[in-house]
Design a protein around this motif. Structure first.
Motif, short mmCIF file in Angstrom:
data_model
loop_
_atom_site.label_atom_id
_atom_site.label_comp_id
_atom_site.label_asym_id
_atom_site.label_seq_id
_atom_site.Cartn_x
_atom_site.Cartn_y
_atom_site.Cartn_z
N UNK A 95 0.86 -1.18 0.00
CA UNK A 95 0.00 0.00 0.00
C UNK A 95 0.89 1.23 0.00
N UNK A 96 0.36 2.31 -0.58
CA UNK A 96 1.10 3.56 -0.66
C UNK A 96 0.20 4.71 -0.24
N UNK A 97 0.79 5.72 0.36
CA UNK A 97 0.07 6.97 0.63
C UNK A 97 1.07 8.11 0.49
N UNK A 98 0.56 9.25 0.07
CA UNK A 98 1.40 10.42 -0.13
C UNK A 98 0.96 11.52 0.82
N UNK A 99 1.90 12.04 1.57
CA UNK A 99 1.65 13.12 2.52
C UNK A 99 2.38 14.37 2.05
N UNK A 100 1.92 15.50 2.53
CA UNK A 100 2.63 16.76 2.35
C UNK A 100 3.37 17.03 3.65
N UNK A 101 4.67 17.16 3.57
CA UNK A 101 5.49 17.50 4.74
C UNK A 101 5.61 19.03 4.75
N UNK A 102 4.99 19.67 5.73
CA UNK A 102 4.95 21.13 5.78
C UNK A 102 6.24 21.69 6.34
N UNK A 103 6.74 22.74 5.69
CA UNK A 103 7.88 23.45 6.27
C UNK A 103 7.59 24.93 6.46
N UNK A 104 6.40 25.38 6.03
CA UNK A 104 5.95 26.75 6.31
C UNK A 104 4.42 26.76 6.32
N UNK A 105 3.86 27.47 7.29
CA UNK A 105 2.40 27.58 7.40
C UNK A 105 2.06 29.02 7.73
N UNK A 106 1.03 29.54 7.04
CA UNK A 106 0.48 30.85 7.37
C UNK A 106 -0.99 30.67 7.72
N UNK A 107 -1.39 31.25 8.82
CA UNK A 107 -2.80 31.21 9.22
C UNK A 107 -3.48 32.40 8.56
N UNK A 108 -4.40 32.11 7.64
CA UNK A 108 -5.06 33.17 6.90
C UNK A 108 -6.35 33.62 7.57
N UNK A 109 -7.13 32.67 8.09
CA UNK A 109 -8.34 33.01 8.83
C UNK A 109 -8.42 32.10 10.05
N UNK A 110 -8.57 32.71 11.21
CA UNK A 110 -8.74 31.96 12.45
C UNK A 110 -10.19 31.53 12.55
N UNK A 111 -10.46 30.35 13.00
CA UNK A 111 -11.82 29.82 13.08
C UNK A 111 -12.69 30.59 14.05
N UNK A 112 -12.16 31.02 15.17
CA UNK A 112 -13.00 31.65 16.20
C UNK A 112 -13.72 32.88 15.68
N UNK A 113 -13.05 33.73 14.88
CA UNK A 113 -13.66 34.97 14.43
C UNK A 113 -14.08 34.92 12.97
N UNK A 114 -13.55 33.96 12.20
CA UNK A 114 -13.83 33.80 10.78
C UNK A 114 -13.47 35.06 9.99
N UNK A 115 -12.50 35.82 10.49
CA UNK A 115 -12.04 37.01 9.78
C UNK A 115 -10.52 37.02 9.81
N UNK A 116 -9.90 37.71 8.83
CA UNK A 116 -8.44 37.82 8.87
C UNK A 116 -7.98 38.52 10.14
N UNK A 117 -6.88 38.07 10.69
CA UNK A 117 -6.34 38.62 11.93
C UNK A 117 -5.02 39.32 11.65
N UNK A 118 -4.73 40.44 12.28
CA UNK A 118 -3.45 41.11 12.11
C UNK A 118 -2.39 40.58 13.06
N UNK A 119 -2.58 39.37 13.57
CA UNK A 119 -1.66 38.76 14.52
C UNK A 119 -0.69 37.85 13.78
N UNK A 120 0.25 37.21 14.45
CA UNK A 120 1.24 36.38 13.76
C UNK A 120 0.57 35.32 12.88
N UNK A 121 0.98 35.28 11.61
CA UNK A 121 0.35 34.31 10.73
C UNK A 121 1.35 33.47 9.95
N UNK A 122 2.52 33.99 9.67
CA UNK A 122 3.50 33.19 8.94
C UNK A 122 4.36 32.49 9.95
N UNK A 123 4.36 31.16 9.90
CA UNK A 123 5.07 30.39 10.90
C UNK A 123 6.20 29.63 10.21
#
Length: 147
Positions: A95-123
């Motif tokens: 069996x085979x499966x393909x994953x994405x190994x993340x090396x950078x993540x940006x949070x574009x919309x936080x779930x709690x407010x459902x709006x863009x946040x001016x807080x830290x987003x590029x991780x």
């Protein structure tokens, strides 16, 4: 000599709350699923839509930050690379499966407010940047592209 390029960029909604696991080495790992949508029109003008789910693996400090700030339903930008793993199922078949190994993540919309946040987003290496609004209205794009 030709060198290959293995790079993935996704923008999608997270389908599960991140949960950290600890590896025997002491490093942390987090698995999440990201949903992306493809939209198009058929030749007769009918709109179609398909959702694809992608398996994303996040390691070490980045996984800890994701667990702390990201919730199910958050919109994420993810950069990484593809990694395919192979294993044998209980019936002895490969069996085979393909994953994405993340090396950078940006949070574009936080779930709690459902709006863009001016807080830290590029991780990535503990860098912090301000968020830019993105256009998610697909009707603003031309459906026909001529070359």
């Amino acid at each position: 000599m030709v060198i290959g390029i293995n790079k993935v960029i996704l923008i999608g909604y997270i389908g599960n709350d991140p949960k950290i696991r600890y590896l025997p080495s002491g490093n942390t790992v987090c698995n999440i699923s990201i949903a992306t949508k493809n939209r198009w029109k058929t030749p007769n003008g009918q709109r179609q839509e398909r959702t694809d789910w992608h398996s994303v693996v996040i390691f070490n400090k980045l996984s800890e930050i994701v667990q702390q700030y990201v919730k199910k339903g958050s919109l994420l930008y993810i950069e990484g690379y593809l990694k395919t793993k192979k294993w044998q199922s209980s019936d002895g078949k490969n069996r085979y499966s393909t994953d994405i190994i993340a090396n950078e993540i940006q949070i574009l919309i936080f779930k709690e407010t459902n709006t863009p946040e001016p807080t830290p987003v590029k991780i990535n290496n503990n860098e912090k940047y301000k968020l830019n609004n993105i256009n998610t209205n697909y009707d603003d794009f031309d459906d026909e592209i001529t070359f």
